[in-house]
Design an enzyme around this catalytic site. Structure first.
Site, short mmCIF file in Angstrom:
data_model
loop_
_atom_site.label_atom_id
_atom_site.label_comp_id
_atom_site.label_asym_id
_atom_site.label_seq_id
_atom_site.Cartn_x
_atom_site.Cartn_y
_atom_site.Cartn_z
N HIS A 172 -9.92 -20.78 1.20
CA HIS A 172 -8.93 -20.23 0.27
C HIS A 172 -7.57 -20.94 0.33
CE1 HIS A 172 -6.57 -18.00 3.32
NE2 HIS A 172 -7.74 -17.77 3.91
N GLY A 228 -16.15 -44.60 -5.32
CA GLY A 228 -15.68 -43.90 -4.13
C GLY A 228 -14.23 -44.17 -3.76
#
Length: 194
Positions: free
Chosen positions: A140, A71
């Site tokens: 996007h 992580g």
């Protein structure tokens, strides 16, 4: 089927095993052989062995796919830089429940992992060794740099630019076109807005 192993036998490593198992339920692609971890143990991890220390991957003499399930982005990069064996390949793993609106214009680097129920829309660039955890939404024109860790339920709005080795904590909301510098740590529940 291709042989695959996971570096790291902790919680994230076990989650990656779960992603591999989910992929195999849909399309039997991977033969999971076990974990590599410098904290050696004789115990089985979810039924699989620890095969050796990370440096032993450099002695493998046949093709092996490996996922780095660490992580901490800086540690992940250090581990990657210790592996120089050309037989080791770093696959991109995508949980079957992930929704990618337009695969033609979403670019994923090597070693990327995308966990369950995440959504990527269009015109997105995810660089090498990024981990996108469960239920993340990426809109996007977002770019995410190498080795970054995106924790569960993060939402990144359109045009976000995330640097390299960034850690974004659970539930963080990133508003339109925010830029985050390399090595940043964003605490869980943060709201970043312009």
């Amino acid at each position: 089927m291709k042989n695959i192993a996971v570096i790291g036998s902790g919680g994230l490593g076990r989650e990656v095993l779960g992603i591999i198992q989910s992929i195999n339920r849909k399309e039997n692609s991977w033969n999971f052989i076990g974990f590599y971890d410098d904290n050696l143990s004789n115990d089985l991890i979810n039924g699989f062995p620890i095969l050796g220390k990370i440096e032993e991957l450099n002695q493998i003499n046949e093709e092996l796919y490996v996922v780095i399930a660490i992580g901490n982005p800086k540690i992940k990069e250090l581990i990657k830089n210790k592996i120089f064996n050309s037989q080791i390949k770093f696959p991109t793993l995508i949980h079957p429940s992930v929704e990618i609106y337009s695969e033609e214009n979403v670019v994923l680097g090597k070693g990327v992992v995308i966990a369950a129920n995440s959504v990527l829309t269009v015109n997105i660039e995810i660089s090498d060794f990024v981990y996108i955890n469960t239920a993340v939404v990426i809109a996007h024109d977002t770019k995410i740099g190498k080795y970054s860790m995106i924790m569960p339920t993060v939402s990144i709005s359109a045009g976000g630019e995330i640097g390299e080795k960034v850690y974004i904590g659970n539930g963080t909301k990133i508003d339109y076109a925010i830029q985050i510098d390399d090595n940043a740590v964003i605490k869980a529940g943060s709201i970043l807005t312009s």
